[in-house]
Every structure is written in structure tokens, then in C-alpha cells.
Design a protein around this motif. Structure first.
Motif, PDB file in Angstrom:
ATOM      1  N   TYR A 226       6.945  24.088 -56.213  1.00  0.00           N
ATOM      2  CA  TYR A 226       7.973  23.418 -55.405  1.00  0.00           C
ATOM      3  C   TYR A 226       8.715  22.417 -56.284  1.00  0.00           C
ATOM      4  O   TYR A 226       8.101  21.619 -57.002  1.00  0.00           O
ATOM      5  CB  TYR A 226       7.348  22.690 -54.204  1.00  0.00           C
ATOM      6  CG  TYR A 226       6.771  23.639 -53.175  1.00  0.00           C
ATOM      7  CD1 TYR A 226       7.610  24.394 -52.359  1.00  0.00           C
ATOM      8  CD2 TYR A 226       5.387  23.779 -53.034  1.00  0.00           C
ATOM      9  CE1 TYR A 226       7.080  25.272 -51.425  1.00  0.00           C
ATOM     10  CE2 TYR A 226       4.853  24.653 -52.096  1.00  0.00           C
ATOM     11  CZ  TYR A 226       5.707  25.398 -51.297  1.00  0.00           C
ATOM     12  OH  TYR A 226       5.183  26.282 -50.376  1.00  0.00           O
ATOM     13  N   LYS A 242      10.392  24.259 -47.262  1.00  0.00           N
ATOM     14  CA  LYS A 242      10.927  25.047 -46.147  1.00  0.00           C
ATOM     15  C   LYS A 242       9.812  25.907 -45.557  1.00  0.00           C
ATOM     16  O   LYS A 242       9.070  26.561 -46.292  1.00  0.00           O
ATOM     17  CB  LYS A 242      12.064  25.951 -46.621  1.00  0.00           C
ATOM     18  CG  LYS A 242      12.614  26.867 -45.529  1.00  0.00           C
ATOM     19  CD  LYS A 242      13.580  27.885 -46.113  1.00  0.00           C
ATOM     20  CE  LYS A 242      14.023  28.898 -45.053  1.00  0.00           C
ATOM     21  NZ  LYS A 242      14.826  29.990 -45.640  1.00  0.00           N
ATOM     22  N   ARG A 243       9.682  25.885 -44.242  1.00  0.00           N
ATOM     23  CA  ARG A 243       8.735  26.785 -43.575  1.00  0.00           C
ATOM     24  C   ARG A 243       9.300  28.201 -43.654  1.00  0.00           C
ATOM     25  O   ARG A 243      10.344  28.502 -43.087  1.00  0.00           O
ATOM     26  CB  ARG A 243       8.545  26.389 -42.112  1.00  0.00           C
ATOM     27  CG  ARG A 243       7.448  27.181 -41.392  1.00  0.00           C
ATOM     28  CD  ARG A 243       7.421  26.896 -39.902  1.00  0.00           C
ATOM     29  NE  ARG A 243       8.628  27.401 -39.246  1.00  0.00           N
ATOM     30  CZ  ARG A 243       9.576  26.630 -38.710  1.00  0.00           C
ATOM     31  NH1 ARG A 243       9.468  25.309 -38.751  1.00  0.00           N
ATOM     32  NH2 ARG A 243      10.641  27.175 -38.137  1.00  0.00           N
ATOM     33  N   GLU A 244       8.614  29.073 -44.370  1.00  0.00           N
ATOM     34  CA  GLU A 244       9.114  30.429 -44.592  1.00  0.00           C
ATOM     35  C   GLU A 244       8.631  31.359 -43.491  1.00  0.00           C
ATOM     36  O   GLU A 244       7.489  31.798 -43.472  1.00  0.00           O
ATOM     37  CB  GLU A 244       8.658  30.947 -45.964  1.00  0.00           C
ATOM     38  CG  GLU A 244       9.212  30.166 -47.145  1.00  0.00           C
ATOM     39  CD  GLU A 244      10.702  30.387 -47.359  1.00  0.00           C
ATOM     40  OE1 GLU A 244      11.280  31.270 -46.691  1.00  0.00           O
ATOM     41  OE2 GLU A 244      11.288  29.669 -48.196  1.00  0.00           O
ATOM     42  N   ASP A 245       9.519  31.672 -42.561  1.00  0.00           N
ATOM     43  CA  ASP A 245       9.211  32.642 -41.522  1.00  0.00           C
ATOM     44  C   ASP A 245       9.338  34.055 -42.099  1.00  0.00           C
ATOM     45  O   ASP A 245       9.955  34.241 -43.157  1.00  0.00           O
ATOM     46  CB  ASP A 245      10.161  32.462 -40.338  1.00  0.00           C
ATOM     47  CG  ASP A 245      10.010  31.078 -39.694  1.00  0.00           C
ATOM     48  OD1 ASP A 245       8.859  30.607 -39.598  1.00  0.00           O
ATOM     49  OD2 ASP A 245      11.030  30.482 -39.307  1.00  0.00           O
ATOM     50  N   ILE A 247      10.627  37.388 -43.394  1.00  0.00           N
ATOM     51  CA  ILE A 247      12.006  37.761 -43.701  1.00  0.00           C
ATOM     52  C   ILE A 247      12.383  39.093 -43.058  1.00  0.00           C
ATOM     53  O   ILE A 247      13.559  39.389 -42.894  1.00  0.00           O
ATOM     54  CB  ILE A 247      12.252  37.835 -45.221  1.00  0.00           C
ATOM     55  CG1 ILE A 247      11.283  38.830 -45.885  1.00  0.00           C
ATOM     56  CG2 ILE A 247      12.103  36.470 -45.858  1.00  0.00           C
ATOM     57  CD1 ILE A 247      11.523  39.023 -47.366  1.00  0.00           C
ATOM     58  N   PRO A 253       4.472  35.576 -42.644  1.00  0.00           N
ATOM     59  CA  PRO A 253       5.199  34.345 -42.968  1.00  0.00           C
ATOM     60  C   PRO A 253       4.685  33.783 -44.287  1.00  0.00           C
ATOM     61  O   PRO A 253       3.649  34.219 -44.800  1.00  0.00           O
ATOM     62  CB  PRO A 253       4.845  33.421 -41.793  1.00  0.00           C
ATOM     63  CG  PRO A 253       3.511  33.918 -41.320  1.00  0.00           C
ATOM     64  CD  PRO A 253       3.539  35.407 -41.525  1.00  0.00           C
ATOM     65  N   GLY A 254       5.424  32.836 -44.848  1.00  0.00           N
ATOM     66  CA  GLY A 254       4.971  32.206 -46.077  1.00  0.00           C
ATOM     67  C   GLY A 254       3.672  31.463 -45.837  1.00  0.00           C
ATOM     68  O   GLY A 254       3.631  30.514 -45.045  1.00  0.00           O
ATOM     69  N   SER A 257       3.707  27.624 -47.265  1.00  0.00           N
ATOM     70  CA  SER A 257       4.661  26.767 -46.568  1.00  0.00           C
ATOM     71  C   SER A 257       4.237  26.537 -45.127  1.00  0.00           C
ATOM     72  O   SER A 257       4.364  25.430 -44.594  1.00  0.00           O
ATOM     73  CB  SER A 257       6.065  27.370 -46.629  1.00  0.00           C
ATOM     74  OG  SER A 257       6.165  28.553 -45.856  1.00  0.00           O
ATOM     75  N   THR A 258       3.722  27.580 -44.483  1.00  0.00           N
ATOM     76  CA  THR A 258       3.245  27.443 -43.101  1.00  0.00           C
ATOM     77  C   THR A 258       2.038  26.523 -43.044  1.00  0.00           C
ATOM     78  O   THR A 258       1.943  25.652 -42.169  1.00  0.00           O
ATOM     79  CB  THR A 258       2.889  28.821 -42.523  1.00  0.00           C
ATOM     80  OG1 THR A 258       4.051  29.653 -42.537  1.00  0.00           O
ATOM     81  CG2 THR A 258       2.397  28.696 -41.085  1.00  0.00           C
ATOM     82  N   PRO A 391      19.100  31.147 -52.359  1.00  0.00           N
ATOM     83  CA  PRO A 391      18.691  32.557 -52.250  1.00  0.00           C
ATOM     84  C   PRO A 391      19.392  33.414 -53.301  1.00  0.00           C
ATOM     85  O   PRO A 391      20.489  33.086 -53.771  1.00  0.00           O
ATOM     86  CB  PRO A 391      19.134  32.941 -50.829  1.00  0.00           C
ATOM     87  CG  PRO A 391      19.251  31.648 -50.091  1.00  0.00           C
ATOM     88  CD  PRO A 391      19.677  30.635 -51.105  1.00  0.00           C
TER      89      PRO A 391
END
Length: 427
Positions: A226, A242-245, A247, A253-254, A257-258, A391
């Protein structure tokens, strides 16, 4: 911290690397096309073999990248590029530095290289079958020794520098989460202070740390990089995650991050590596700077902004942030305050799909996307150092715009994790 002496030392490592036997060199060159053609199949099989024989290495590798296919592609690119330049690796020095920095942050050690080599060569043999004769495999084994020797020597220097600098340490060190702050609906900042109370080593704005996350619900340790999102010289490091939902459907999910968002709170311990990375602000220059970010790509650029505002008050900086809307936009108020208080700073926000509230509150300067025409309107010229992060598709667009505008390649800098190549190589 990366410095000129260190870079010169790496150039020396590359130039003095042991040479491949001429006959074996010709074999490697002649078989490069077929290795490239089957590169991703080889590296996919490599990872399968690696984790079958050494499941403990799942504590180091990003398993999400295995699912998405990102890691096998990155390794295939690296193997091909290194082999293609094995006579003189100077042309791929920036890529070597990027991977070396990442390996140091992950605590990759010399003893890992023989394990990787054994399974990589085994995968080549399996995928190519009878075409991979003993003569060919012996040549590629020697080529791998040459390539791994370069990385081992580079990384040894990185470890030494990280440990011996003021406040530095080896491996991972325990930090306490001093503050946890919601920056938007999906981005949360973690303010980290060393548990032992000792001073923090300096870093260059733009660099990152690796966090080690161990969760009761998870079988393996997870390591993630990070970017540091605040300036150096403070009594804390800050990361903004960032909470990675997922894709797309079928992908998880990440994990890290989650976990950070859900399970880690103020007072908890988070082991981290010392700062690393080859994407950083040229702090010895007074040239104008343009910082362009998409989404959470703002983190290293916010560190650069804060540094310039506090340490280079005469240096012009243009901060451009693209976001979906105000709900997911982090540091909006902070950046506006910085640009309002510092005459050398100008900020612009672009929202792809602004909400009605965004429009009523005048939270953004442009609706839609970054274009060359718009950049020409807000920037005095293309005579600046351009730094961008976000991105992959966002960066491809920005890179294309800057090239079209005639910005020299040496003035274009971007953060791009997980690849040996560059934006032009990505699809």
C-alpha cells in the motif's frame, strides 16, 4: 530510500553479471519464441507445481492474482524479458529495480530462488514436452542462474540499505494502528506508529510499504503493498486502503482490504516492511509537477502533494483527481484546503457520474473523463514532470494523452504494480 549511488551500484551488478556460455546463449535465443508463445501456460503450471511442493509459499504470494491470471502473466513477461536481455540487462534496468524493490518489501530471500528455479524449469519441461531436450533444459537452467544472480545481488543491497538507514529494520516490524479514519464510502486510512516507539526511517513521496495480515479465519498469511498517503517526516506512516469488492462474478473480494476494513481497529498491531518502491517524486527538482490520479491511485500522489506544499512552497503543482462521484472520493476537503492555502498548488476534480448532491455542492470541476483538450485548458503547458496512478485502463488513457501532447518519455512517471513491462505492453 533509493539514491543515485544505489542505482549506479545496480548498473554495476548488471554489467558484471556472470556470462552464459556462448553455445548455451544461442540455444536460449533460438528457443525464446517458443517459450514466449507458451509463456502463460508455463507460468500457470509453475505456480501449480510451486504450491503443490511448497504450500508455505502461499504466505508470500498474492493468491487473488493467481485466480485472476495476473501473476502468471507478470511472471511470463519477466522471464521472457530477462532472457531476451540476458547479454546486457541495462535496457530493462527500471523493470529490474521495480521487481527488486517489491521482492525486498516481501522479504524474498536468496534461498527462495532455487525453489522457484526448480519448479519453473519443471514447468517448461512439462509444457514443451519432447521439444525440451536435455540440451535445451541445461541452457535454460544456466540462464535462470544468471538472472537469479542479478536479483539476489540487487536485493542484498536493498536489504542492507533498509536495515542500516536511520530508524531502519529488517523484515517486518510491529506497528500500532493509532487512528482509523473513513475517507470515503470505500477508502479508509490507517495511521501507523512503531510499537517500540523508535523513530521512523525517511521515505520518498510515492513509495509504499508491505503489510502482513494474519486473520483467524484465513489459513495463510497475506502480504500486500500500500502506498504511503502522507508526507515523510511525520511521527506516523499512513496508508489509505480501498475496500476491493469483487470485480466480476465468480471472483472473491480483496481479502486483505476487506480484512483491514472489517477486523482491524485502533490499538491493533499490524506488521509492516520498511518503505520501498521505484515510483517516487524527484525531490531534488523544482520543475512544475502534474499529479493525475484515478480512484485510490490518489494515495502516492497525495503524499507527493503534501510534501511539495510543506517542503517546496515555490514549486508549482497541479493535482488532478478522477473519481466516480463524491461518495467514493477521498481527501477532497484536504486537497481543496491545501490548494486554498498554498498559491503554488492548483487542484481539479473530475467525476464520471456525479450525484445530485455533488452538483449542488460544486464538488467537481469537470464531468466525464480526462481529455487532452481539457488538460490544455487547465495546464499552462506540457513542460512539467507528470506522475499518474490508477486503474490500468485509466493509466493507458493518460499515457496516450501525454504522448499525443508531446510530453517527453523521461517526464512521464507512473505507478504500476505487478508487471515487468510497461503500459504499452498491457492489453
Amino acid at each position: 530510500m533509493v539514491n543515485t549511488d544505489e542505482q549506479n551500484n545496480w548498473q554495476s551488478v548488471v554489467k558484471t553479471v556472470k556470462k552464459l556460455d556462448p553455445k548455451k546463449l544461442e540455444i536460449v535465443k533460438s528457443t525464446l519464441p517458443v517459450v514466449k508463445e507458451h509463456g502463460e501456460a508455463i507460468t500457470k503450471r509453475f505456480y501449480q507445481r510451486l504450491f503443490e511442493h511448497h504450500p508455505e509459499l502461499k504466505n508470500i504470494f498474492n493468491m487473488t492474482h493467481q485466480i485472476t491470471g495476473h501473476q502468471p502473466k507478470a511472471l511470463a513477461d519477466a522471464v521472457y524479458a530477462a532472457a531476451a536481455n540476458i547479454e546486457d540487462m541495462s535496457p530493462i534496468m527500471s523493470a529490474l529495480e521495480r521487481i527488486g524493490q517489491k521482492h525486498r518489501s516481501l522479504n524474498i530471500k536468496p534461498e527462495h530462488y532455487p525453489i522457484v528455479g526448480e519448479n519453473l524449469l519443471g514447468a517448461i519441461k512439462e509444457i514443451l514436452g519432447d521439444a525440451a531436450t536435455d540440451e535445451i533444459m541445461n541452457a535454460w537452467a544456466d540462464a535462470y542462474d544468471v538472472i537469479s544472480d542479478v536479483f539476489i545481488r540487487m536485493e542484498n543491497q536493498l536489504y542492507k540499505n533498509a536495515e542500516t538507514q536511520s530508524g531502519g529494520w529488517a523484515g517486518f516490524k510491529d506497528f500500532v494502528i493509532d487512528k482509523k479514519v473513513d475517507e470515503s464510502d470505500i477508502i479508509t486510512s490507517f495511521y501507523l506508529k512503531p510499537k517500540d516507539g523508535k523513530q521512523l526511517p525517511v521515505f520518498i513521496p510515492g513509495q509504499y510499504i508491505t503489510v502482513k495480515v494474519e486473520i483467524e479465519q484465513e489459513k495463510y498469511t497475506h502480504l500486500r503493498q500500500y502506498s504511503l498517503s502522507d508526507r515523510p517526516g511525520l511521527d506516523y506512516y499512513r496508508i489509505s486502503v480501498k475496500r476491493e469488492d469483487p470485480i466480476r462474478e465468480g471472483l472473491p473480494p480483496g481479502v486483505v482490504s476487506t480484512d483491514l476494513h472489517k477486523y482491524f481497529n485502533e490499538g491493533d498491531i499490524l506488521p509492516i516492511s520498511s518503505p520501498a518502491g521505484d515510483f517516487y517524486l524527484d525531490i531534488n527538482s523544482q520543475e512544475p509537477v502534474v499529479l493525475i490520479s484515478g480512484g485510490v491511485g490518489l494515495t502516492p500522489l497525495t503524499s507527493m502533494l503534501n510534501y511539495i506544499a510543506n517542503e517546496q512552497p515555490e514549486r508549482k503543482v497541479y493535482y488532478i483527481q478522477a473519481a466516480r462521484n463524491g461518495n467514493v472520493h477521498a481527501f477532497r476537503t484536504h486537497v481543496r484546503n491545501v490548494s486554498g492555502q498554498h498559491p503554488n498548488v492548483k487542484s481539479y476534480f473530475i467525476y464520471e457520474k456525479p450525484t445530485e448532491s455533488d452538483k449542488e455542492m460544486h464538488y467537481f470541476d469537470k464531468e466525464g473523463f480526462i481529455t487532452l483538450e481539457w488538460l490544455k485548458e487547465v495546464l499552462p503547458s506540457n513542460k512539467a514532470q507528470f506522475y499518474f496512478c490508477g486503474p490500468t485502463m485509466f493509466m493507458k488513457v493518460v499515457n496516450s494523452i501525454l504522448k499525443e501532447w508531446g510530453v517527453p518519455e523521461q517526464d512521464i512517471h507512473y505507478e504500476f504494480f505487478g508487471t515487468f513491462g510497461n503500459l504499452e505492453d498491457e492489453v
